[in-house]
Design a protein around this motif. Structure first.
Motif, PDB file in Angstrom:
ATOM      1  N   ALA A  85       0.834  -1.060   0.056  1.00  0.00           N
ATOM      2  CA  ALA A  85      -0.034  -0.076  -0.033  1.00  0.00           C
ATOM      3  C   ALA A  85       0.922   1.105  -0.078  1.00  0.00           C
ATOM      4  CB  ALA A  85      -0.813   0.017   1.209  1.00  0.00           C
ATOM      5  N   MET A  86       0.302   2.380  -0.641  1.00  0.00           N
ATOM      6  CA  MET A  86       1.263   3.219  -0.923  1.00  0.00           C
ATOM      7  C   MET A  86       1.314   4.310   0.273  1.00  0.00           C
ATOM      8  SD  MET A  86       2.388   3.150  -3.995  1.00  0.00           S
ATOM      9  CE  MET A  86       3.037   4.776  -4.345  1.00  0.00           C
ATOM     10  N   SER A  87       2.445   5.105   0.732  1.00  0.00           N
ATOM     11  CA  SER A  87       2.666   6.002   1.764  1.00  0.00           C
ATOM     12  C   SER A  87       1.334   6.806   2.024  1.00  0.00           C
ATOM     13  CB  SER A  87       3.788   6.550   1.644  1.00  0.00           C
ATOM     14  OG  SER A  87       3.872   7.601   0.572  1.00  0.00           O
ATOM     15  N   TYR A  88       0.920   7.294   1.122  1.00  0.00           N
ATOM     16  CA  TYR A  88      -0.270   8.169   1.198  1.00  0.00           C
ATOM     17  C   TYR A  88      -1.510   7.418   1.841  1.00  0.00           C
ATOM     18  CZ  TYR A  88      -1.275   7.064  -3.630  1.00  0.00           C
ATOM     19  OH  TYR A  88      -1.478   6.068  -4.923  1.00  0.00           O
ATOM     20  N   ASP A  89      -1.767   5.964   1.859  1.00  0.00           N
ATOM     21  CA  ASP A  89      -3.029   5.472   1.908  1.00  0.00           C
ATOM     22  C   ASP A  89      -3.114   5.272   3.285  1.00  0.00           C
ATOM     23  OD1 ASP A  89      -5.279   4.041   1.080  1.00  0.00           O
ATOM     24  OD2 ASP A  89      -4.299   2.452   0.239  1.00  0.00           O
ATOM     25  N   PRO A  90      -4.027   5.786   4.113  1.00  0.00           N
ATOM     26  CA  PRO A  90      -4.311   5.737   5.466  1.00  0.00           C
ATOM     27  C   PRO A  90      -4.321   4.173   5.896  1.00  0.00           C
ATOM     28  CG  PRO A  90      -6.085   7.271   4.737  1.00  0.00           C
ATOM     29  CD  PRO A  90      -5.305   6.450   3.508  1.00  0.00           C
ATOM     30  N   PRO A  91      -3.271   3.766   6.907  1.00  0.00           N
ATOM     31  CA  PRO A  91      -3.377   2.227   7.306  1.00  0.00           C
ATOM     32  C   PRO A  91      -4.646   1.749   7.718  1.00  0.00           C
ATOM     33  CG  PRO A  91      -1.600   3.788   8.087  1.00  0.00           C
ATOM     34  CD  PRO A  91      -2.420   4.693   7.504  1.00  0.00           C
ATOM     35  N   ALA A  92      -5.411   2.582   8.431  1.00  0.00           N
ATOM     36  CA  ALA A  92      -6.927   2.093   8.851  1.00  0.00           C
ATOM     37  C   ALA A  92      -7.668   1.461   7.643  1.00  0.00           C
ATOM     38  CB  ALA A  92      -7.628   2.883   9.533  1.00  0.00           C
ATOM     39  N   PHE A  93      -7.395   2.406   6.416  1.00  0.00           N
ATOM     40  CA  PHE A  93      -8.323   1.946   5.146  1.00  0.00           C
ATOM     41  C   PHE A  93      -7.914   0.653   4.593  1.00  0.00           C
ATOM     42  CE2 PHE A  93      -9.819   6.551   3.863  1.00  0.00           C
ATOM     43  CZ  PHE A  93     -10.288   6.758   5.014  1.00  0.00           C
ATOM     44  N   VAL A  94      -6.378   0.610   4.618  1.00  0.00           N
ATOM     45  CA  VAL A  94      -5.521  -0.644   4.268  1.00  0.00           C
ATOM     46  C   VAL A  94      -6.187  -1.867   4.914  1.00  0.00           C
ATOM     47  CG1 VAL A  94      -3.419  -1.680   3.479  1.00  0.00           C
ATOM     48  CG2 VAL A  94      -3.906   0.835   3.173  1.00  0.00           C
ATOM     49  N   ALA A  95      -6.131  -1.747   6.333  1.00  0.00           N
ATOM     50  CA  ALA A  95      -6.168  -2.813   7.211  1.00  0.00           C
ATOM     51  C   ALA A  95      -7.754  -3.251   6.862  1.00  0.00           C
ATOM     52  CB  ALA A  95      -5.986  -2.381   8.615  1.00  0.00           C
ATOM     53  N   LYS A  96      -8.644  -2.333   6.824  1.00  0.00           N
ATOM     54  CA  LYS A  96     -10.161  -2.702   6.822  1.00  0.00           C
ATOM     55  C   LYS A  96     -10.339  -3.358   5.316  1.00  0.00           C
ATOM     56  CE  LYS A  96     -14.731  -0.835   7.425  1.00  0.00           C
ATOM     57  NZ  LYS A  96     -15.178  -1.904   8.100  1.00  0.00           N
ATOM     58  N   TYR A  97      -9.762  -2.826   4.111  1.00  0.00           N
ATOM     59  CA  TYR A  97      -9.872  -3.360   2.888  1.00  0.00           C
ATOM     60  C   TYR A  97      -9.423  -4.972   2.788  1.00  0.00           C
ATOM     61  CZ  TYR A  97      -9.497  -3.870  -2.263  1.00  0.00           C
ATOM     62  OH  TYR A  97      -9.880  -4.571  -3.317  1.00  0.00           O
ATOM     63  N   ALA A  98      -8.228  -5.048   3.454  1.00  0.00           N
ATOM     64  CA  ALA A  98      -7.484  -6.246   3.678  1.00  0.00           C
ATOM     65  C   ALA A  98      -8.508  -7.339   4.319  1.00  0.00           C
ATOM     66  CB  ALA A  98      -6.181  -6.219   4.210  1.00  0.00           C
ATOM     67  N   GLU A  99      -8.963  -6.844   5.189  1.00  0.00           N
ATOM     68  CA  GLU A  99      -9.950  -7.645   6.213  1.00  0.00           C
ATOM     69  C   GLU A  99     -11.292  -8.131   5.356  1.00  0.00           C
ATOM     70  OE1 GLU A  99     -12.407  -7.230  10.318  1.00  0.00           O
ATOM     71  OE2 GLU A  99     -10.680  -6.224  10.234  1.00  0.00           O
ATOM     72  N   THR A 100     -11.715  -7.089   5.096  1.00  0.00           N
ATOM     73  CA  THR A 100     -13.187  -7.218   4.278  1.00  0.00           C
ATOM     74  C   THR A 100     -13.083  -7.926   3.056  1.00  0.00           C
ATOM     75  OG1 THR A 100     -13.192  -5.284   3.253  1.00  0.00           O
ATOM     76  CG2 THR A 100     -13.952  -5.190   5.367  1.00  0.00           C
ATOM     77  N   ARG A 101     -11.928  -8.048   2.404  1.00  0.00           N
ATOM     78  CA  ARG A 101     -11.820  -8.766   1.008  1.00  0.00           C
ATOM     79  C   ARG A 101     -10.840  -9.951   1.322  1.00  0.00           C
ATOM     80  NH1 ARG A 101     -13.298  -3.891   0.923  1.00  0.00           N
ATOM     81  NH2 ARG A 101     -14.024  -3.012  -1.392  1.00  0.00           N
ATOM     82  N   LYS A 102     -10.541 -10.291   2.706  1.00  0.00           N
ATOM     83  CA  LYS A 102      -9.774 -11.578   2.877  1.00  0.00           C
ATOM     84  C   LYS A 102      -8.665 -11.828   2.007  1.00  0.00           C
ATOM     85  CE  LYS A 102     -13.703 -13.732   5.258  1.00  0.00           C
ATOM     86  NZ  LYS A 102     -14.202 -12.528   5.625  1.00  0.00           N
ATOM     87  N   LEU A 103      -7.831 -10.622   2.019  1.00  0.00           N
ATOM     88  CA  LEU A 103      -6.556 -10.872   1.101  1.00  0.00           C
ATOM     89  C   LEU A 103      -5.886 -11.983   1.657  1.00  0.00           C
ATOM     90  CD1 LEU A 103      -5.669  -7.274   0.404  1.00  0.00           C
ATOM     91  CD2 LEU A 103      -7.204  -8.679  -0.935  1.00  0.00           C
ATOM     92  N   PRO A 104      -5.429 -13.016   0.604  1.00  0.00           N
ATOM     93  CA  PRO A 104      -4.894 -14.186   1.152  1.00  0.00           C
ATOM     94  C   PRO A 104      -3.213 -14.315   1.096  1.00  0.00           C
ATOM     95  CG  PRO A 104      -5.652 -14.410  -1.367  1.00  0.00           C
ATOM     96  CD  PRO A 104      -6.036 -13.057  -0.637  1.00  0.00           C
ATOM     97  N   PHE A 105      -2.747 -12.896   0.750  1.00  0.00           N
ATOM     98  CA  PHE A 105      -1.366 -12.739   0.833  1.00  0.00           C
ATOM     99  C   PHE A 105      -0.974 -11.498   1.926  1.00  0.00           C
ATOM    100  CE2 PHE A 105      -3.594 -11.419  -3.273  1.00  0.00           C
ATOM    101  CZ  PHE A 105      -3.394 -10.123  -2.876  1.00  0.00           C
ATOM    102  N   GLY A 106       0.392 -11.508   1.735  1.00  0.00           N
ATOM    103  CA  GLY A 106       0.778 -10.355   2.842  1.00  0.00           C
ATOM    104  C   GLY A 106       0.779  -8.946   2.137  1.00  0.00           C
ATOM    105  N   VAL A 107       0.514  -8.041   3.113  1.00  0.00           N
ATOM    106  CA  VAL A 107      -0.051  -6.649   2.607  1.00  0.00           C
ATOM    107  C   VAL A 107       0.874  -5.748   3.625  1.00  0.00           C
ATOM    108  CG1 VAL A 107      -1.769  -4.786   2.746  1.00  0.00           C
ATOM    109  CG2 VAL A 107      -2.419  -7.350   2.133  1.00  0.00           C
ATOM    110  N   ALA A 108       1.741  -5.021   2.922  1.00  0.00           N
ATOM    111  CA  ALA A 108       2.522  -4.026   3.876  1.00  0.00           C
ATOM    112  C   ALA A 108       1.976  -2.790   3.306  1.00  0.00           C
ATOM    113  CB  ALA A 108       3.894  -4.194   3.038  1.00  0.00           C
ATOM    114  N   ILE A 109       2.467  -1.789   4.432  1.00  0.00           N
ATOM    115  CA  ILE A 109       1.971  -0.433   4.274  1.00  0.00           C
ATOM    116  C   ILE A 109       3.439   0.194   4.281  1.00  0.00           C
ATOM    117  CG2 ILE A 109       0.875   1.505   5.409  1.00  0.00           C
ATOM    118  CD1 ILE A 109      -0.919  -0.434   6.594  1.00  0.00           C
ATOM    119  N   ASP A 110       3.463   0.994   2.921  1.00  0.00           N
ATOM    120  CA  ASP A 110       4.876   1.655   2.882  1.00  0.00           C
ATOM    121  C   ASP A 110       4.809   3.099   3.402  1.00  0.00           C
ATOM    122  OD1 ASP A 110       7.337   2.222   1.937  1.00  0.00           O
ATOM    123  OD2 ASP A 110       6.722   2.214  -0.371  1.00  0.00           O
ATOM    124  N   ASN A 111       4.881   3.109   4.760  1.00  0.00           N
ATOM    125  CA  ASN A 111       4.630   4.468   5.264  1.00  0.00           C
ATOM    126  C   ASN A 111       5.594   5.494   4.943  1.00  0.00           C
ATOM    127  OD1 ASN A 111       2.663   3.458   7.045  1.00  0.00           O
ATOM    128  ND2 ASN A 111       3.887   2.915   8.496  1.00  0.00           N
TER     129      ASN A 111
END
Length: 161
Positions: A85-111
């Motif tokens: 996830a790009m640095s400008y993407d709010p971490p809470a949004f990324v976490a919610k997206y990954a959780e609700t879409r059940k992403l089956p792979f690693g998700v990193a936040i590039d803070n």
């Protein structure tokens, strides 16, 4: 007379056909949403799909089901995926997206943006890199990939020793 772009493409194609060395994927360290520390060193011996994306990117959201399907189709054969996830993407949004879409792979936040910077100053999303088992960048897709062509390329890379 060839344009610069045509000449560059011709040289790249010629290099690909002669089997010259490809660009090595950069050495990067990152933290996954679950808090686990990871590194590009962990990719050795795997075919990797590294997808730079953002929750605010309509094309990223549109392609994510196909990224998931690609991961699921090839993971048992040695493909791994990380969504950065790009640095400008709010971490809470990324976490919610990954959780609700059940992403089956690693998700990193590039803070800090350091992972995107290491991959050649990635700014456009989605940008996806396909990396072979030797850690070489085989293909860079800017925008949504042609998934049929991507699957064919993954098949080739998985078959390599």
């Amino acid at each position: 007379m060839l344009s610069r772009r045509a000449l560059a493409c011709a040289l790249i194609c010629a290099a690909a056909l002669t089997g010259c060395a490809r660009e090595q994927a950069p050495a990067v360290d990152y933290v996954l949403l679950n808090g686990q520390k990871a590194s590009s060193k962990d990719w050795h011996g795997k075919v990797m799909l590294v997808n730079f994306w953002a929750t605010s990117c309509a094309t990223c959201v549109k392609e994510m089901p196909q990224i998931i399907a690609t991961h699921d189709k090839f993971k048992a054969r040695g493909l791994d995926t990380v969504a950065v996830a790009m640095s400008y993407d709010p971490p809470a949004f990324v976490a919610k997206y990954a959780e609700t879409r059940k992403l089956p792979f690693g998700v990193a936040i590039d803070n800090t943006g350091s992972v995107a910077q290491a991959f050649g100053s990635v700014q456009m999303t989605p940008t996806t890199f396909l990396i072979n088992k030797r850690g070489e960048i085989v293909k860079r897709f800017v925008g949504e990939p042609d998934f049929a062509a991507l699957h064919g390329l993954i098949e080739q890379l998985l078959a390599e020793a």
